[in-house]
Design a protein around this motif. Structure first.
Motif, PDB file in Angstrom:
ATOM      1  N   LEU A 128       0.824  -1.205   0.000  1.00 28.23           N
ATOM      2  CA  LEU A 128       0.000   0.000   0.000  1.00 28.23           C
ATOM      3  C   LEU A 128       0.864   1.262   0.000  1.00 28.23           C
ATOM      4  O   LEU A 128       0.610   2.211  -0.743  1.00 28.23           O
ATOM      5  CB  LEU A 128      -0.929  -0.005   1.216  1.00 28.23           C
ATOM      6  CG  LEU A 128      -2.009  -1.097   1.233  1.00 28.23           C
ATOM      7  CD1 LEU A 128      -2.645  -1.197   2.617  1.00 28.23           C
ATOM      8  CD2 LEU A 128      -3.073  -0.817   0.187  1.00 28.23           C
ATOM      9  N   ASP A 130       3.812   1.548  -1.110  1.00 26.93           N
ATOM     10  CA  ASP A 130       4.500   1.659  -2.396  1.00 26.93           C
ATOM     11  C   ASP A 130       3.662   2.418  -3.414  1.00 26.93           C
ATOM     12  O   ASP A 130       4.183   3.013  -4.356  1.00 26.93           O
ATOM     13  CB  ASP A 130       4.823   0.248  -2.917  1.00 26.93           C
ATOM     14  CG  ASP A 130       5.871   0.273  -4.017  1.00 26.93           C
ATOM     15  OD1 ASP A 130       6.779   1.130  -3.950  1.00 26.93           O
ATOM     16  OD2 ASP A 130       5.773  -0.541  -4.945  1.00 26.93           O
ATOM     17  N   LEU A 131       2.326   2.416  -3.218  1.00 29.85           N
ATOM     18  CA  LEU A 131       1.422   3.166  -4.087  1.00 29.85           C
ATOM     19  C   LEU A 131       1.056   4.522  -3.481  1.00 29.85           C
ATOM     20  O   LEU A 131       0.222   5.244  -4.029  1.00 29.85           O
ATOM     21  CB  LEU A 131       0.144   2.366  -4.342  1.00 29.85           C
ATOM     22  CG  LEU A 131       0.285   1.118  -5.221  1.00 29.85           C
ATOM     23  CD1 LEU A 131      -1.037   0.379  -5.293  1.00 29.85           C
ATOM     24  CD2 LEU A 131       0.766   1.485  -6.607  1.00 29.85           C
ATOM     25  N   LEU A 133      -0.459   4.937  -0.563  1.00 34.21           N
ATOM     26  CA  LEU A 133      -1.772   4.811   0.058  1.00 34.21           C
ATOM     27  C   LEU A 133      -1.628   4.648   1.570  1.00 34.21           C
ATOM     28  O   LEU A 133      -0.993   3.703   2.037  1.00 34.21           O
ATOM     29  CB  LEU A 133      -2.536   3.619  -0.522  1.00 34.21           C
ATOM     30  CG  LEU A 133      -2.759   3.649  -2.038  1.00 34.21           C
ATOM     31  CD1 LEU A 133      -3.404   2.346  -2.505  1.00 34.21           C
ATOM     32  CD2 LEU A 133      -3.626   4.838  -2.421  1.00 34.21           C
ATOM     33  N   LEU A 151      -8.990   1.029  -4.650  1.00 32.44           N
ATOM     34  CA  LEU A 151      -7.539   1.123  -4.576  1.00 32.44           C
ATOM     35  C   LEU A 151      -6.941  -0.122  -3.928  1.00 32.44           C
ATOM     36  O   LEU A 151      -5.842  -0.563  -4.316  1.00 32.44           O
ATOM     37  CB  LEU A 151      -7.144   2.380  -3.796  1.00 32.44           C
ATOM     38  CG  LEU A 151      -7.510   3.706  -4.476  1.00 32.44           C
ATOM     39  CD1 LEU A 151      -7.276   4.872  -3.536  1.00 32.44           C
ATOM     40  CD2 LEU A 151      -6.723   3.882  -5.772  1.00 32.44           C
ATOM     41  N   ALA A 155      -4.195  -2.591  -5.435  1.00 33.71           N
ATOM     42  CA  ALA A 155      -3.019  -3.038  -4.684  1.00 33.71           C
ATOM     43  C   ALA A 155      -2.899  -4.556  -4.719  1.00 33.71           C
ATOM     44  O   ALA A 155      -1.801  -5.104  -4.861  1.00 33.71           O
ATOM     45  CB  ALA A 155      -3.105  -2.538  -3.241  1.00 33.71           C
ATOM     46  N   GLU A 181      -7.346  10.735  -7.058  1.00 42.10           N
ATOM     47  CA  GLU A 181      -6.448   9.817  -6.352  1.00 42.10           C
ATOM     48  C   GLU A 181      -6.208   8.549  -7.174  1.00 42.10           C
ATOM     49  O   GLU A 181      -5.081   8.047  -7.253  1.00 42.10           O
ATOM     50  CB  GLU A 181      -7.043   9.459  -4.986  1.00 42.10           C
ATOM     51  CG  GLU A 181      -6.254   8.443  -4.178  1.00 42.10           C
ATOM     52  CD  GLU A 181      -4.886   8.933  -3.716  1.00 42.10           C
ATOM     53  OE1 GLU A 181      -4.160   8.148  -3.098  1.00 42.10           O
ATOM     54  OE2 GLU A 181      -4.532  10.108  -3.994  1.00 42.10           O
ATOM     55  N   LEU A 182      -7.260   8.039  -7.806  1.00 41.64           N
ATOM     56  CA  LEU A 182      -7.095   6.865  -8.664  1.00 41.64           C
ATOM     57  C   LEU A 182      -6.158   7.174  -9.821  1.00 41.64           C
ATOM     58  O   LEU A 182      -5.265   6.376 -10.153  1.00 41.64           O
ATOM     59  CB  LEU A 182      -8.455   6.417  -9.197  1.00 41.64           C
ATOM     60  CG  LEU A 182      -8.427   5.282 -10.226  1.00 41.64           C
ATOM     61  CD1 LEU A 182      -7.863   4.007  -9.624  1.00 41.64           C
ATOM     62  CD2 LEU A 182      -9.818   5.039 -10.807  1.00 41.64           C
ATOM     63  N   ARG A 184      -3.791   9.336  -9.862  1.00 44.29           N
ATOM     64  CA  ARG A 184      -2.420   9.422  -9.340  1.00 44.29           C
ATOM     65  C   ARG A 184      -1.784   8.038  -9.283  1.00 44.29           C
ATOM     66  O   ARG A 184      -0.624   7.847  -9.683  1.00 44.29           O
ATOM     67  CB  ARG A 184      -2.428  10.051  -7.944  1.00 44.29           C
ATOM     68  CG  ARG A 184      -1.020  10.229  -7.354  1.00 44.29           C
ATOM     69  CD  ARG A 184      -1.066  10.534  -5.874  1.00 44.29           C
ATOM     70  NE  ARG A 184      -1.609   9.434  -5.087  1.00 44.29           N
ATOM     71  CZ  ARG A 184      -0.919   8.333  -4.789  1.00 44.29           C
ATOM     72  NH1 ARG A 184       0.327   8.167  -5.232  1.00 44.29           N
ATOM     73  NH2 ARG A 184      -1.472   7.385  -4.072  1.00 44.29           N
ATOM     74  N   VAL A 185      -2.562   7.057  -8.815  1.00 44.05           N
ATOM     75  CA  VAL A 185      -2.053   5.690  -8.739  1.00 44.05           C
ATOM     76  C   VAL A 185      -1.799   5.130 -10.138  1.00 44.05           C
ATOM     77  O   VAL A 185      -0.787   4.465 -10.386  1.00 44.05           O
ATOM     78  CB  VAL A 185      -3.043   4.793  -7.957  1.00 44.05           C
ATOM     79  CG1 VAL A 185      -2.643   3.330  -8.046  1.00 44.05           C
ATOM     80  CG2 VAL A 185      -3.116   5.251  -6.498  1.00 44.05           C
ATOM     81  N   GLU A 188       1.391   6.443 -11.444  1.00 42.72           N
ATOM     82  CA  GLU A 188       2.513   5.790 -10.768  1.00 42.72           C
ATOM     83  C   GLU A 188       2.806   4.426 -11.407  1.00 42.72           C
ATOM     84  O   GLU A 188       3.960   4.079 -11.675  1.00 42.72           O
ATOM     85  CB  GLU A 188       2.180   5.622  -9.286  1.00 42.72           C
ATOM     86  CG  GLU A 188       3.171   4.775  -8.493  1.00 42.72           C
ATOM     87  CD  GLU A 188       4.540   5.415  -8.342  1.00 42.72           C
ATOM     88  OE1 GLU A 188       5.517   4.666  -8.156  1.00 42.72           O
ATOM     89  OE2 GLU A 188       4.640   6.656  -8.437  1.00 42.72           O
ATOM     90  N   LEU A 189       1.764   3.663 -11.678  1.00 42.24           N
ATOM     91  CA  LEU A 189       1.934   2.352 -12.316  1.00 42.24           C
ATOM     92  C   LEU A 189       2.470   2.505 -13.740  1.00 42.24           C
ATOM     93  O   LEU A 189       3.298   1.698 -14.198  1.00 42.24           O
ATOM     94  CB  LEU A 189       0.610   1.598 -12.326  1.00 42.24           C
ATOM     95  CG  LEU A 189       0.048   1.231 -10.947  1.00 42.24           C
ATOM     96  CD1 LEU A 189      -1.351   0.629 -11.085  1.00 42.24           C
ATOM     97  CD2 LEU A 189       0.979   0.260 -10.241  1.00 42.24           C
TER      98      LEU A 189
END
Length: 504
Positions: A128, A130-131, A133, A151, A155, A181-182, A184-185, A188-189
């Motif tokens: 979590l 690492d993302l 969160l 989220l 994860a 927020e989604l 942003r994740v 990141e991925l």
């Protein structure tokens, strides 16, 4: 993005269901570190293509390669082993278990044959974090919002060696902050080189987050395009295969109806999620309802239609005080509700079109006054023609229909009982742009014929387009009602999102 070699490549894929060709020689590819959108009308073949690359079904013809290796998936488990994970719109996690247990479900660390709970929580916390969160891994999943659960599902999906992540309508129930927020994740991925397939009917979100778009129509490939090189109007026309049928303008009811002229008038109505609502709806008016997720939109709809019994307040129907103790009572007075959740509170998927359309009329008549099968078929055929429901075979199980046509079946069921007030909760959620315009035009035509409509949507542009007036909800209260003609998307967003100031 590495143009030299796709991470995922599906070549000449064909999928048949009996005589129906769901995919017809389709080519599809994704590159590492890109967000790719799959677009098309409901029934275009999007779901079938996703199932073909995630192991849910095996194509009748065609080849699939992952990172250059030809693969054949016998099941979704095989796809996960190859690095292909999916997060579905209906989150398939266990709310009674902890966040950590859900993240590592089926892969729990063990010691002496028993689950090592402390180690499991530590590993989940690392995944979590690492993302980015900040979620307590020991907390029960069920106490968290749908956005947090989404989220956590992501994860879980990336806790293995994921190469490809499929997100199926991930934002359909999220508010603006949760979508941010989604995204942003997702970014990141993307930076880590994950190929992400983002499936959504929200064009604004597709253009914000996606690098590339593949368009399908009638099971065939229309083309692959860079998002920056494809205008939105061109995208819609490629999806539809024709020029866009725009929303039909209608003469609006702009003035607030006086109480003595209102078909339905609610004063101080409260229930779980709504506090002291005052609502007036005129005959032939479309009243749009706008508000953020959790503002009380659905609670208001359920209180006005007897699904949830109000704890206080008065509802007047044509100037007569009325108690909606149940949906049956509201139904008997011509007030009907269409739930935002077609699957659990709307249609019966295993039943046919004709059976679903006849349900409300049968409920109105009662169990002892059965509708003759010939009458039910005549009724269904007339509504299938009137609403252009496809396929037109009324014996088709509803679960085989696209989202747009399922929504039309729900409307047909309600219209068959000749209602006076129709409360529509998210009637266009999860359906393609062509079907969305058809539903919007249908709502306008119903209002022109004297039907009063409450229209709830998370899409503010849609609320303004369809509604004569808009009621703005914040924290369970109607804070303002304004004519649609006096608002635009920006001004409506400001009203919806503006925090209430504390009293002096």
């Amino acid at each position: 993005m590495d143009e030299a070699r796709p991470l995922v490549e599906l070549t000449d894929a064909t999928v048949r269901f009996g005589a129906t060709v769901a995919l017809d020689g389709v080519d599809f590819r994704m590159f590492a570190g890109e967000v790719h959108s799959l677009m098309g009308e409901n029934g275009a073949g999007k779901s079938t293509l996703i199932k073909a690359i995630t192991g849910v079904l095996a194509p009748d013809a065609g080849t699939l390669t992952i990172a250059g290796d030809r693969v054949t998936f016998a099941s979704p488990h095989d796809a996960q082993d190859a690095g292909v994970s999916t997060v579905y719109q209906e989150i398939d996690l266990l709310p009674n278990l902890s966040v950590a247990e859900n993240v590592l479900l089926g892969r729990e660390p063990r010691r002496l044959g028993l689950i090592a709970h402390r180690t499991m929580r530590e590993r989940a916390a690392e995944i979590l974090a690492d993302l980015g969160l900040a979620i307590d891994p020991a907390s029960p999943l069920g106490i968290h919002s749908l956005a947090i659960q989404q989220l956590v599902a992501i994860a879980r999906a990336i806790s293995t060696d994921v190469k490809v992540l499929v997100l199926d309508e991930p934002t359909s129930s999220l508010d603006l902050d949760e979508v941010a927020e989604l995204f942003r994740v997702i970014r990141e991925l993307k930076q880590r080189g994950v190929a992400i397939l983002f499936v959504s009917h929200f064009l604004d979100q597709v253009y914000e987050i996606c690098d590339r778009i593949t368009v399908l129509r009638d099971g065939r490939l229309v083309g692959e395009y860079l998002t920056t090189e494809l205008l939105r109007i061109d995208l819609v026309q490629k999806m539809l295969g024709r020029e866009v049928s725009f929303f039909k303008a209608r003469e609006r009811i702009e003035a607030a109806p006086e109480e003595q002229e209102a078909f339905l008038s609610a004063r101080g109505v409260s229930s779980a999620g709504i506090a002291g609502a005052d609502v007036d709806i005129a005959e032939g008016e479309v009243l749009g309802i706008a508000g953020l997720l959790g503002s009380g939109r659905t609670a208001l709809a359920r209180a006005l239609t007897g699904v949830d019994r109000p704890t206080s307040g008065i509802i007047r129907l044509e100037q007569r005080d009325t108690r909606f103790d149940s949906p049956r009572k509201a139904l008997s007075l011509g007030v009907v509700y269409s739930s935002e959740n077609r699957r659990t509170e709307g249609l019966v998927g295993e039943m046919s079109i004709v059976q679903n359309i006849a349900l409300a009329l049968q409920a109105q008549k009662g169990a002892l006054r059965r509708i003759a099968p010939a009458r039910a078929r005549e009724l269904a055929l007339s509504w299938v023609e009137a609403l252009d429901i496809r396929p037109a075979d009324i014996d088709t199980p509803v679960r085989h229909l696209s989202g747009g046509n399922q929504q039309k079946v729900m409307l047909a069921r309600l219209l068959a009982i000749s209602p006076r007030l129709l409360v529509l909760d998210e009637p266009t959620r999860g359906i393609d742009v062509g079907a969305k315009v058809e539903i919007q035009n249908l709502v306008g035509e119903m209002a022109d014929n004297g039907l009063s409509v409450v229209f709830i949507s998370a899409e503010l542009e849609e609320v303004l387009r369809v509604g004569d007036r808009v009621a703005i909800l914040r924290d369970g209260r109607i804070v303002e009602t304004a004519a649609s003609a006096d608002l635009d998307v920006d001004s409506l967003m400001a009203l919806v999102a503006r925090p209430d100031l504390p009293e002096a």
